[in-house]
Design a protein around this motif. Structure first.
Motif, PDB file in Angstrom:
ATOM      1  N   UNK A  15      -1.023   5.506   2.468  1.00  0.00           N
ATOM      2  CA  UNK A  15       0.257   5.398   3.179  1.00  0.00           C
ATOM      3  C   UNK A  15       0.438   4.075   3.892  1.00  0.00           C
ATOM      4  N   UNK A  16      -0.639   3.335   4.101  1.00  0.00           N
ATOM      5  CA  UNK A  16      -0.518   2.097   4.886  1.00  0.00           C
ATOM      6  C   UNK A  16      -0.317   0.851   4.035  1.00  0.00           C
ATOM      7  N   UNK A  17      -0.506   0.959   2.716  1.00  0.00           N
ATOM      8  CA  UNK A  17      -0.334  -0.251   1.913  1.00  0.00           C
ATOM      9  C   UNK A  17       1.151  -0.554   1.781  1.00  0.00           C
TER      10      UNK A  17
ATOM     11  N   UNK B 275      -2.960  -8.938  -2.919  1.00  0.00           N
ATOM     12  CA  UNK B 275      -3.366  -7.538  -3.107  1.00  0.00           C
ATOM     13  C   UNK B 275      -4.528  -7.175  -2.201  1.00  0.00           C
ATOM     14  N   UNK B 276      -5.499  -8.070  -2.118  1.00  0.00           N
ATOM     15  CA  UNK B 276      -6.680  -7.767  -1.293  1.00  0.00           C
ATOM     16  C   UNK B 276      -6.287  -7.763   0.182  1.00  0.00           C
TER      17      UNK B 276
ATOM     18  N   UNK C 199      -5.527  -4.750   5.147  1.00  0.00           N
ATOM     19  CA  UNK C 199      -4.725  -4.316   6.295  1.00  0.00           C
ATOM     20  C   UNK C 199      -4.609  -2.796   6.326  1.00  0.00           C
ATOM     21  N   UNK C 200      -4.440  -2.213   5.143  1.00  0.00           N
ATOM     22  CA  UNK C 200      -4.323  -0.747   5.083  1.00  0.00           C
ATOM     23  C   UNK C 200      -5.649  -0.096   5.492  1.00  0.00           C
TER      24      UNK C 200
ATOM     25  N   UNK D 193       2.464  -9.077   7.155  1.00  0.00           N
ATOM     26  CA  UNK D 193       1.697 -10.270   6.800  1.00  0.00           C
ATOM     27  C   UNK D 193       0.702 -10.670   7.883  1.00  0.00           C
ATOM     28  N   UNK D 194       0.535  -9.842   8.923  1.00  0.00           N
ATOM     29  CA  UNK D 194      -0.408 -10.208   9.985  1.00  0.00           C
ATOM     30  C   UNK D 194      -1.562  -9.211  10.007  1.00  0.00           C
TER      31      UNK D 194
END
Ligand SMILES: N[C@@H](CCSC[C@H](N)C(=O)O)C(=O)O
Length: 910
Positions: free
Chosen positions: A336-338, A392-393, A398-399, A693-694
């Motif tokens: 859910x976080x990607x 992608x990575x 981040x996710x 993006x952070x």
């Protein structure tokens, strides 16, 4: 009439004539993909792209085509092309991958036996189950990674089909197609070896070359590459089988339409180039996850058990991989976080996808069967596309961070790297230990000595100076501790009971019998040294809510109810091995509750600290020995007046912060963690949410100079959720206004952060700068639509002569609190006048200092001063003991709490 290709797959040699110096040779795969030519089907106009023959019928009798179900020129071109790139004599295309399998399994008859894998696509399993129930076909599922498991099932005269996937979907296991095909041919030559080659495509693997009789592909995946069509492909070399397949397709009527044939043909032209890119990126993603310590299934990894066999069969590992996290809820959070990875079934498209097979592609296999076949519920499948692999990575990282699956760890050189969090394993071990204990098999350890002291703890509230609301969109927020605090006091009991009292929260009070009133059957303890999993144990929350709350708390007040659940939740998960401390806990607050000043986080920090002390999971440093001879009036300790700051070790602060965050989750569902971090660490910090993006995270603002602020509680309640949602709607409807406002707030936060940590900046310049930033930030918050007439009235009053002060709303706005900077030279009389004026208008002003201490614990603690049972319900408690802290604590008015607490002794602070 189904199209069939009868010449050699390598019938497209270079156009050069064969000569001793220059041999004719087959073109390479990518050249073949891009070159669509069928010498026996020249286009009358020489069109360079195969036309779409969008027609159902063809005129005339005895022509090559009569009806599109039976044959169509566009489809013939496609099938010719597919046969060529698959080294096959015959190719057929139908409406989906499952339609391919449907056509193939129509070759079976009742009583036939099929051997299939135990890890296989959910749809395949579903069709096989259907045939078992309705078609009288006997299905055996075996572990195809071990060819010897198939041998005993090969039943001459009965086994009609061996159905393989390699790699399997979704565990990427490898079946030795060549070995199995040879075994089958030897023992049951009439049985067909069928391979689902979707995961590889003919570019990477051509099972006919390894002895398979029939190969099918979901053309929806790599062959098409764009997820804009559904198609199925069947290829074979045997004429007799091809004849039957053509017959079935024509009879059933599921051949691919002309338009989808055109699209699929177009997709195939770029198959090799897409696959190369996707595969390289998949290797990077798999290695990245593997480095972090996840169990990754990908045949490109050196430790994949089937790698060697796969390398014999295929030209590459492909672009699908899967991994487990150890915790289904965590996997759900990761998925859910990607942002870049689309949550979707299927694979093979140019865009990357993420999914949880057990909930999606394999949901049609029932949970018990999934478990029996070893398909983990927490499995995440990644289908890598052609995006830049670093994006992608980064998105995945981040996710993982947001979901709590990885965490930053220090490197020897002072830098940081991410490592996998290990929440799930110790949790499982704890559960096992509990189970063993419950079944009476456990060895009872000697219980520790009961903690008999009173513990007095406190934690500050917070104020957001800059960046509220914008923080939701990745803008940095600056938050600081205020010197309004929550206080918590524990006092021991010896009667097996536990009590909670919240005098400032509707005077809530309740006592539980620890053994009988709490739902111990619902708890999974978190052992010392272990961390609580990132998600709450909902089962325990529900059990506490339904079985431990007193009716009054359940029905009356939401705040005291939530505070009670948080308290009991922490108490229960911290308890292990029957050590269930019996005590009273009282919390009081000089912070207004529900005004956006972090009262719940300071309560959570007090609860966490008190419980960690009582469960003996943290300890405070003992008082150092005297540095010289002590006298009755001089304890002779070296004492530099740092007011106890930095006296509590970081390990204690970190542990308290982790648990305070859990309590905050009970109270708020999905807190950012800023409030509890400020409550524990004090000072000020810059917080950026992960995403946009952070990377996100919190950084302390070192060198923060304490500042005087007036916090004015407007007493107007606000609905934070509605305010946040309102900004989202405005952003959507009016991006040209809202986006620049958010950008401007980021500039202000950055500038404030620099100024607040700049040791060389003069006090005057700092205060002038902050005044400007307060005005500007408030103006942007007005643009976001979160101010309120009462907040504007407070602003006007504080800005008016003779005060001339800068005020902004803080927190959610829409009511709540305003924050006003008080310059150092602001006179006491003017401040008094302002306070009186604000109170007269019905507001509640508090003069505060921000940027001060975080968590505090009262020490040195004179155990003899408040002996065991002094305030307990223990009937044997000695009489005439000095008054306990508890009674005096309860007696103080809210305004006197802070000076009274300070006067109790030496506080140690973070
Ligand atoms: N709801 C569909 C799910 C299709 S899954 C598609 C694909 N083969 C994959 O592995 O992702 C169904 O039930 O068939």
């Amino acid at each position: 009439m189904a199209a069939s290709h009868s010449s050699s797959p390598f019938d497209l040699p270079t156009p050069l004539p064969d000569s001793p110096s220059r041999r004719r040779h087959a073109y390479h795969f990518s050249t073949q993909c891009a070159t669509v030519e069928n010498p026996s089907q020249k286009d009358q106009y020489g069109s360079s792209s195969v036309p779409i023959y969008q027609t159902a019928t063809f005129k005339g009798v005895d022509g090559q085509y009569d009806y599109t179900r039976s044959g169509n020129p566009t489809r013939s071109h496609l099938e010719h092309h597919l046969a060529k790139i698959s080294s096959a004599q015959h190719a057929f295309t139908v409406s989906s991958g499952m339609a391919s399998l449907d056509v193939i399994t129509r070759l079976l008859k009742p009583g036939d036996e099929v051997i299939a894998g135990d890890d296989l696509y959910g749809g395949t399993n579903r069709l096989l189950s259907y045939l078992k129930v309705h078609g009288g076909v006997i299905i055996h599922h075996v572990d195809t990674t071990n060819p010897s498991t198939i041998l005993p099932l090969l039943n001459p005269g009965k086994t009609a089909m061996v159905l393989l996937e390699s790699p399997t979907n979704p565990l990427l296991k490898i079946a030795d197609i060549a070995q199995i095909a040879s075994d089958v041919k030897q023992r049951t030559p009439e049985a067909l070896v069928v391979v689902d080659n979707t995961m590889m495509s003919p570019y990477l693997q051509r099972p006919l070359e390894h002895g398979a009789d029939l190969v099918y592909d979901s053309g929806t995946k790599y062959l098409s590459g764009h997820h804009d069509l559904m198609a199925g492909v069947i290829i074979c070399n045997r004429n007799d089988i091809a004849k039957q397949i053509a017959f079935i397709i024509n009879s059933v009527g599921n051949a691919l339409t002309p338009f989808d044939s055109f699209l699929l043909l177009r997709g195939i032209k770029t198959l090799a180039i897409r696959m190369d890119r996707q595969q390289t990126s998949a290797m990077s993603v798999a290695s990245y996850l593997h480095r972090l310590g996840f169990l990754v299934h990908y045949p490109g990894l050196a430790d994949h058990p089937g790698r060697e066999i796969h390398e014999k069969l295929a030209n590459g590992p492909g672009a699908v991989l899967s991994f487990v996290t150890g915790d289904k809820a965590m996997s759900e959070r990761i998925v859910g976080s990607t942002r870049l990875w689309g949550i979707s079934v299927s694979f093979g498209a140019v865009n990357s996808l993420i999914s949880m097979p057990c909930l999606m592609s394999h949901a049609s296999i029932d949970a018990a069967t999934r478990a029996a076949r070893g398909l983990p519920e927490d499995l995440i499948r990644l289908c890598v596309g052609i995006e830049d692999p670093s994006d992608l990575i980064e998105d995945l990282e981040l996710a993982l961070l947001e979901a709590g699956a990885i965490t930053a760890a220090p490197l020897a050189d002072g830098g940081e790297h991410y490592i996998r969090t290990t929440a799930s394993l110790p949790r499982a071990i704890a559960k096992l230990a509990e189970d063993v204990k419950n079944t009476g098999l456990g060895l009872r350890t000697t219980p520790r000595k009961q903690e008999n002291r009173e513990w007095f703890v406190s934690a500050p509230g917070k104020v957001i100076l800059f960046g509220e609301h914008a923080v939701v969109y990745g803008v940095t927020a600056i938050a600081a501790a205020v010197d309004l605090r929550c206080y918590g006091l524990t006092s021991p009991r010896h009667d097996g009971k536990l009590s909670l009292k919240l005098p400032d929260l509707h005077n809530f009070e309740h006592t539980w019998d620890i053994k009988t009133d709490l739902p111990w059957d619902a708890v999974t303890p978190v052992l010392p040294g272990d961390v609580h999993p990132p998600t709450l144990d909902q089962k325990l929350v529900d059990a506490i809510t339904h079985r431990a709350l007193p009716p009054a708390a359940r029905l009356e007040n939401a705040q005291s109810r939530a505070a009670t659940i948080a308290f009991l939740y922490l108490y229960m998960v911290l308890t292990h091995e029957d050590e269930r401390p019996s005590f009273n806990f009282i919390a009081r607050s000089s912070l207004p509750v529900g005004a956006g000043l972090g009262s719940s986080a300071s309560y959570s920090s007090c609860v966490a600290t008190a419980l960690l002390l009582l469960h003996q999971r943290v300890s405070i440093p003992s008082l150092p020995p005297p540095s010289r001879g002590a006298t009755p009036t001089d304890p002779a300790h070296v004492h530099v007046s740092h007011k106890g700051r930095r006296a509590l070790p970081t390990e204690v602060a970190d542990e308290v912060n982790r648990w305070a965050f859990i309590a905050e989750k009970v109270l708020h569902g999905n807190p950012s963690g800023v409030d509890n971090a400020v409550a524990v660490f004090g000072g000020a910090l810059a917080f950026t949410r992960a995403g946009f993006g952070k990377k996100g995270g919190m950084e302390p603002i070192h060198g923060f100079k304490s500042l005087k602020f007036l916090l004015t509680d407007s007493k107007v309640p606000r609905d934070t959720k509605a305010l946040v949602a309102g900004v989202a709607v405005r952003k959507e409807n009016d991006p040209d206004v809202i986006e620049p406002a958010l950008e401007a707030i980021q500039v202000i936060s950055d500038e404030a952060r620099r100024a607040l940590s700049d040791l060389e900046l003069s006090r005057e310049s700092l205060l002038t700068g902050l005044t400007t930033m307060i005005h500007e930030n408030h103006a942007h918050l007005v643009t976001l639509g979160v101010s309120h007439p009462v907040l504007e009235a407070i602003r006007a009053k504080t800005a008016a002569e003779p005060f001339g002060l800068a005020t902004k709303l803080t927190g959610a706005g829409g009511g709540g609190c305003a924050v006003t900077l008080i310059p150092d030279d602001f006179s006491d009389s003017a401040l008094r006048e302002l306070l009186v004026g604000l109170e007269k208008d019905g507001y509640e002003p508090h003069v505060t200092t921000i940027g001060g201490s975080g968590l505090g614990i009262l020490s040195p603690y004179d155990e003899n001063n408040y002996p065991s049972g002094s305030d307990s319900e223990d009937a044997s408690a000695p009489e005439k003991q000095p008054e306990s802290l508890r009674k005096a604590f309860e007696r103080q008015g809210v305004e006197e709490l802070a000076p009274w607490a300070e006067g109790r002794g030496r506080w140690l602070y973070v």
